[in-house]
Design an enzyme around this catalytic site. Structure first.
Site, PDB file in Angstrom:
ATOM      1  N   LYS A 195       0.740  -0.890  -0.199  1.00  0.00           N
ATOM      2  CA  LYS A 195      -0.187   0.011  -0.249  1.00  0.00           C
ATOM      3  C   LYS A 195       0.785   0.994   0.041  1.00  0.00           C
ATOM      4  O   LYS A 195       1.372   1.056   0.856  1.00  0.00           O
ATOM      5  CB  LYS A 195      -1.176  -0.479   1.042  1.00  0.00           C
ATOM      6  N   GLU A 271       8.905   1.272  11.518  1.00  0.00           N
ATOM      7  CA  GLU A 271       9.663   2.182  10.978  1.00  0.00           C
ATOM      8  C   GLU A 271       9.021   4.026  11.271  1.00  0.00           C
ATOM      9  O   GLU A 271       8.561   3.827  10.594  1.00  0.00           O
ATOM     10  CB  GLU A 271      10.859   1.972  10.209  1.00  0.00           C
ATOM     11  N   CYS A 306      13.277  10.958   7.473  1.00  0.00           N
ATOM     12  CA  CYS A 306      12.670  10.451   8.836  1.00  0.00           C
ATOM     13  C   CYS A 306      14.463  10.212   9.966  1.00  0.00           C
ATOM     14  O   CYS A 306      14.083  11.310  10.758  1.00  0.00           O
ATOM     15  CB  CYS A 306      12.861   8.832   9.242  1.00  0.00           C
ATOM     16  N   GLU A 403       8.478  16.329  15.587  1.00  0.00           N
ATOM     17  CA  GLU A 403       9.108  16.431  13.968  1.00  0.00           C
ATOM     18  C   GLU A 403       8.096  17.074  13.064  1.00  0.00           C
ATOM     19  O   GLU A 403       6.719  17.084  12.786  1.00  0.00           O
ATOM     20  CB  GLU A 403       8.846  15.317  13.488  1.00  0.00           C
TER      21      GLU A 403
END
Ligand code: NAD
Length: 501
Positions: A195, A271, A306, A403
């Site tokens: 996906k 993750e 990331c 973040e």
């Protein structure tokens, strides 16, 4: 499009290739490209121009159900799951070869879809292909075990594939993140349903055609484009999915764990996000070089990384000089047309992400941090934000804790090593950290104490297919790459054989 052209392509070459590109927009279910059952589509928009690239099939729970049933049937029939590791290896190496042949086309799709510079997309293809080759080459070298049980029994420890793996991936490195998930899962013999992010589905659909051409049997690799709350959620709640392999935000990672608990306790590898600290000590020899690396470490891929080194912790004795050097380095990293190989940064992925970054910049100013560069977006249809640097950031500020996932650097000062480590570890995340110093004792002490999946010493983001990649704390629990990720996609089975005389 093949890879016949050399890698030394010009801006005009890429623009021409982009204008000639044919884009697959349908889902890949069973062994065919099909529309979503609902007939719904969503737009894929080039964030550098605002142009609509394609209307892509928007899959939902009905498509997920169909794909899961087909994946399960493929697994049970064993055309892939019970094929010998050596034979699986041959198919996956052919798949890697096809990716190599179509590297430029795949890179172009990622660049058009999510705005990253073409040079960076090409680099991603190298990583993705290396990942596929690595796991293909590893799978026929992985042995089971005979346990030391004694003479009256034989304890075999066998490795078996898990079954149906759903890989749910983000948009920031569309094809590379995909490869990190699907390569070990396929090598281990699983059926995989991919996906892709609704913000970057195009390269995944091209990949499906290459997988079929390589010889993966029907139902073993399927691709469902669509939204997280529709098709993603359906996969995560499915009783027919045995494993969720996820890369994305921490918030969605937490939801997936809940879905696993509400359904069949499927295993969930996560993750997730980061707010990675980069520690610069006063004993560094070449501060100009360190400043350049520190700037690249946050501004690469528009900060949509990331492991972006978004918190820079600098010894107060050199901080002023260092920030000046940082500003000089960032000057050369302005965003430009993603199709121009000279562009270091491209466009932000979409208007939501663009606005989110601008909102954080506003909060940083309001909270009293000192804006030293950037801060306002460029005019025009393209979603470009220049390198933005804040000094005097404290852990209580949003730009110092959360973040942002954009080109925004928060600079903190410290006076002692102890304070630097405490600041670095004062985070919900634990994905990456950097240490810049010439003092080997300090390097060892600090590296051991940093709560982080990766520690980079006198570099940022040094990596290779042979080393694991993943986080601790709320950055996740899985490991991509290396043989450790291959192990995650198989289960241990004990076969106890009595050796009665
Ligand atoms: P996201 O969490 O919004 O989406 C990731 C994927 O999850 C997408 O495919 C999305 O459609 C899907 N999704 C969203 N809601 C869902 C739901 N309820 N159920 C099932 N699926 C759902 O993340 P993003 O914006 O695509 O990516 C950015 C994030 O990814 C950042 O936090 C970044 O740090 C993280 N990331 C982590 C790594 C790593 O290796 N640790 C690598 C790349 C990106």
């Amino acid at each position: 499009m093949s890879n016949a052209l050399s890698d030394a392509m010009t801006h005009a070459d890429w623009q021409r290739l982009a204008s000639e590109l044919r884009i697959e927009t349908r889902a890949f279910i069973d062994d065919a490209f099909v529309d979503a059952q609902s007939g719904e589509t969503f737009a894929s928009i080039n964030p550098a121009t605002g142009d609509t690239l394609a209307e892509v099939a928007s899959c939902d729970a009905a498509d997920a159900e169909k794909a899961v049933a087909r994946a399960r049937r493929a697994f049970d029939e064993g055309a892939w799951s019970r094929r010998s590791p050596g034979a699986r290896k041959a198919v996956l190496l052919r798949f890697a070869e096809l990716m190599q042949t179509h590297k430029q086309e795949l890179a172009l799709l990622d660049t058009l879809d999510m705005g990253k510079p073409i040079g960076s997309s090409l680099g991603d293809m190298g990583g993705a292909i290396a990942c596929l080759r690595h796991h293909a080459e590893s799978i026929d070298k992985l042995y089971g075990e005979v346990a030391p049980t004694g003479d009256d029994a034989l304890g075999l420890v066998l490795r078996e594939p898990l079954g149906v793996v759903a890989s749910i991936v983000p948009w920031n490195f569309p094809l590379m993140m995909t490869a990190w998930k699907i390569a070990p899962a396929l090598a281990a013999g699983n059926s995989v349903i991919l996906k892709p992010s609704e913000k970057s589905p195009l390269s995944a659909l091209r990949l499906a055609a290459l997988a079929r051409e390589a010889g993966l049997p029907a139902g073993v690799f399927q691709v469902l484009p669509g939204f997280g709350h529709t098709v993603g959620k359906a996969l995560a709640l499915s009783m027919g999915v045995d494993c969720l392999a996820f890369t994305g935000s921490t918030a969605v990672g937490k939801q997936l764990m809940q879905y696993a608990g509400q359904s069949n306790l499927k295993r969930v590898y996560l993750e997730c996000g980061g707010k990675s600290p980069n520690l610069v000590f006063a004993d560094c020899k070449d501060l100009d070089a360190v400043a350049r690396h520190a700037a690249e470490a946050i501004f690469h891929n528009q900060g949509e990384v990331c492991i972006a080194a978004s918190r820079l912790l600098v010894d107060n004795r050199i901080r002023e000089t260092f920030v000046d050097k940082l500003l000089a380095a960032a000057e050369h990293m302005q965003p430009g047309d993603p199709l121009d190989p000279a562009s270091f940064m491209g466009a932000m992925v979409d208007r939501t992400q663009y606005q989110r970054v601008l909102d954080y910049i506003r909060r940083g100013i309001d909270e009293g941090a000192t804006l030293r560069s950037g801060g306002s977006a460029s005019e025009g249809p393209g979603l470009f934000i220049p390198p933005t640097i804040f000094d005097g950031v404290t852990p209580s500020m949003a730009i110092g804790r959360e973040e942002i996932f954009g080109p925004v650097l928060s600079v903190f000062g410290f006076d002692t090593e102890e304070e630097a480590v405490a600041l670095a570890n004062d985070s919900d995340y634990g994905l990456a950290a950097g240490v810049w110093s010439q003092d080997i004792d300090r390097i060892m002490r600090v590296s051991r104490r940093l709560q982080s999946g990766q520690v980079y010493v006198n570099n940022w983001a040094g990596m290779d297919q042979t080393v694991p990649f993943g986080g601790v704390k709320q950055s996740g629990n899985g490991r991509d790459k290396s043989h450790h990720s291959l192990e995650e996609y198989s289960d241990l089975k004990t076969v106890w054989i009595s050796l009665t005389p």
